[in-house]
Design a protein around this motif. Structure first.
Motif, PDB file in Angstrom:
ATOM      1  N   ALA A  24      25.111  42.816  36.495  1.00 23.49           N
ATOM      2  CA  ALA A  24      24.018  41.832  36.406  1.00 23.49           C
ATOM      3  C   ALA A  24      22.952  42.312  35.432  1.00 23.49           C
ATOM      4  O   ALA A  24      22.406  41.518  34.644  1.00 23.49           O
ATOM      5  N   LYS A  25      22.660  43.611  35.454  1.00 29.09           N
ATOM      6  CA  LYS A  25      21.667  44.152  34.523  1.00 29.09           C
ATOM      7  C   LYS A  25      22.153  44.064  33.077  1.00 29.09           C
ATOM      8  O   LYS A  25      21.341  44.039  32.145  1.00 29.09           O
ATOM      9  N   LEU A  26      23.477  44.010  32.899  1.00 32.23           N
ATOM     10  CA  LEU A  26      24.033  43.820  31.553  1.00 32.23           C
ATOM     11  C   LEU A  26      24.012  42.355  31.135  1.00 32.23           C
ATOM     12  O   LEU A  26      24.369  42.031  30.006  1.00 32.23           O
ATOM     13  N   GLY A  27      23.621  41.474  32.057  1.00 33.83           N
ATOM     14  CA  GLY A  27      23.521  40.056  31.733  1.00 33.83           C
ATOM     15  C   GLY A  27      24.665  39.201  32.235  1.00 33.83           C
ATOM     16  O   GLY A  27      24.744  38.014  31.901  1.00 33.83           O
ATOM     17  N   ASN A  29      26.586  36.890  34.843  1.00 31.29           N
ATOM     18  CA  ASN A  29      26.455  36.137  36.075  1.00 31.29           C
ATOM     19  C   ASN A  29      27.481  36.694  37.064  1.00 31.29           C
ATOM     20  O   ASN A  29      28.588  37.078  36.673  1.00 31.29           O
ATOM     21  N   ILE A  30      27.126  36.729  38.336  1.00 34.20           N
ATOM     22  CA  ILE A  30      27.911  37.473  39.317  1.00 34.20           C
ATOM     23  C   ILE A  30      28.510  36.567  40.390  1.00 34.20           C
ATOM     24  O   ILE A  30      27.798  35.792  41.035  1.00 34.20           O
ATOM     25  N   GLU A  46      18.385  41.382  45.203  1.00 30.80           N
ATOM     26  CA  GLU A  46      18.328  42.552  44.326  1.00 30.80           C
ATOM     27  C   GLU A  46      18.761  42.253  42.894  1.00 30.80           C
ATOM     28  O   GLU A  46      18.606  43.101  42.012  1.00 30.80           O
ATOM     29  N   LEU A  47      19.316  41.079  42.661  1.00 32.87           N
ATOM     30  CA  LEU A  47      19.812  40.743  41.331  1.00 32.87           C
ATOM     31  C   LEU A  47      18.664  40.298  40.424  1.00 32.87           C
ATOM     32  O   LEU A  47      17.678  39.714  40.893  1.00 32.87           O
ATOM     33  N   PRO A  48      18.774  40.539  39.125  1.00 37.86           N
ATOM     34  CA  PRO A  48      17.750  40.060  38.193  1.00 37.86           C
ATOM     35  C   PRO A  48      17.631  38.540  38.243  1.00 37.86           C
ATOM     36  O   PRO A  48      18.624  37.834  38.446  1.00 37.86           O
ATOM     37  N   ASN A  49      16.429  38.048  38.041  1.00 41.90           N
ATOM     38  CA  ASN A  49      16.186  36.600  38.129  1.00 41.90           C
ATOM     39  C   ASN A  49      16.940  35.807  37.073  1.00 41.90           C
ATOM     40  O   ASN A  49      17.261  34.633  37.282  1.00 41.90           O
ATOM     41  N   GLU A  50      17.236  36.442  35.953  1.00 42.02           N
ATOM     42  CA  GLU A  50      17.823  35.703  34.832  1.00 42.02           C
ATOM     43  C   GLU A  50      19.327  35.481  34.968  1.00 42.02           C
ATOM     44  O   GLU A  50      19.920  34.790  34.128  1.00 42.02           O
ATOM     45  N   VAL A  51      19.962  36.074  35.969  1.00 40.24           N
ATOM     46  CA  VAL A  51      21.393  35.857  36.137  1.00 40.24           C
ATOM     47  C   VAL A  51      21.649  34.895  37.296  1.00 40.24           C
ATOM     48  O   VAL A  51      20.852  34.791  38.223  1.00 40.24           O
ATOM     49  N   GLU A  52      22.778  34.196  37.213  1.00 47.65           N
ATOM     50  CA  GLU A  52      23.164  33.296  38.287  1.00 47.65           C
ATOM     51  C   GLU A  52      24.114  34.016  39.241  1.00 47.65           C
ATOM     52  O   GLU A  52      24.785  34.980  38.860  1.00 47.65           O
ATOM     53  N   TYR A  53      24.167  33.527  40.469  1.00 45.23           N
ATOM     54  CA  TYR A  53      24.866  34.261  41.524  1.00 45.23           C
ATOM     55  C   TYR A  53      25.633  33.298  42.406  1.00 45.23           C
ATOM     56  O   TYR A  53      25.100  32.274  42.841  1.00 45.23           O
ATOM     57  N   LEU A  54      26.909  33.639  42.645  1.00 48.91           N
ATOM     58  CA  LEU A  54      27.748  32.837  43.527  1.00 48.91           C
ATOM     59  C   LEU A  54      28.366  33.760  44.577  1.00 48.91           C
ATOM     60  O   LEU A  54      29.312  34.498  44.288  1.00 48.91           O
ATOM     61  N   PRO A  55      27.838  33.777  45.809  1.00 49.25           N
ATOM     62  CA  PRO A  55      28.443  34.589  46.871  1.00 49.25           C
ATOM     63  C   PRO A  55      29.593  33.847  47.530  1.00 49.25           C
ATOM     64  O   PRO A  55      29.500  32.641  47.803  1.00 49.25           O
TER      65      PRO A  55
END
Length: 252
Positions: A24-27, A29-30, A46-55
């Motif tokens: 995520a810090k590398l940019g 989306n996770i 804990e993830l950066p705000n600029e990345v999107e996240y799909l759990p």
């Protein structure tokens, strides 16, 4: 979505969580998978705000659920660039004659079949796009066999062989296939192996400085940032105090 996409299995703790945060810090989306919904929710914070996240909550042992959930990814999440097959566990440390069938099933189902189920869902998209990186988290137990390790070592030897087979079969499509085989890493691994026995689990890491989950995530970062013509195919990483699966200097 403009960012690349990484899917990390077993992302609720340890190496998987460290890999998700590092990517995520590398940019990237996770997409993070795991059995514990609460842990996946905590990861979001804990993830950066600029990345999107799909759990995604599922057990990699459940073939139908794995294929159904990953087969129904939203369109914007389907083009996965990096797959980290991290989910895995050790259950018990018994000589073969005393081994538990339930423990054996768990290790083969999670470490081997779970990796295959997830890979089966993701690889066709990568081969179609002729682009992608697959990183399988193995173990020093996939390179050596140690006393009472029997089935766990067998499962991780299978991961090593499957990874090498993947690299051969996917070579015509330009995919990178990578294996990382850690030695002693201080995570929840031993707590699971010893079925919640905290005292026995803690003793595994006493007297020397073990690897940390972030040490493995740092190798993942190095691997995914190599130029297109470079693949870090196979890595064994040990703490300095460890010389082999069974030799650890606890006086350093």
């Amino acid at each position: 979505m403009e960012n690349k996409i990484a899917l990390v299995t077993g992302a609720t703790s340890g190496i998987g969580k460290a890999c998700a945060l590092t990517l995520a810090k590398l940019g990237y989306n996770i997409i993070a998978t795991g059995r514990r919904a609460d842990r996946l929710k905590e990861l979001a914070a804990e993830l950066p705000n600029e990345v999107e996240y799909l759990p995604l909550v599922f057990d990699v042992r459940d073939r139908e659920k794995v294929l159904d959930i990953l087969g129904a990814l939203p369109e914007e999440w389907k083009a996965i660039d990096v797959l980290i097959n991290n989910a895995g566990n050790a259950h018990g440390l018994d000589p073969i004659q005393n081994g538990s069938l339930d423990d054996w099933d768990a290790m083969m189902d999670i470490n081997v079949k779970g990796l295959l189920y997830v890979s089966k869902a993701i690889i066709p998209g990568m081969t179609k796009r002729k682009s992608g990186i697959i990183i399988n988290i193995g173990s020093i137990a996939g390179k050596e066999v140690y006393p009472n390790g029997n089935v766990y070592c067998g499962s991780k030897h299978a991961v090593d062989a499957i990874t090498n087979g993947m690299r051969i079969d996917l070579n015509p499509f330009g995919l990178k296939v990578i294996a990382i085989h850690p030695g002693l890493v201080e995570t929840e691994f031993s707590l699971v192996r010893f079925k919640g026995d905290e005292k026995r689990s803690e003793s595994v890491y006493q007297g020397f400085e073990p690897l940390l989950a972030q040490d493995i995530a740092d190798i993942v970062e190095f691997a995914v940032t190599r130029p297109p013509h470079v693949v870090i195919a196979d890595v064994v990483v040990l703490p300095t105090a460890q010389a082999s699966a069974t030799i650890v200097n606890k006086e350093l």
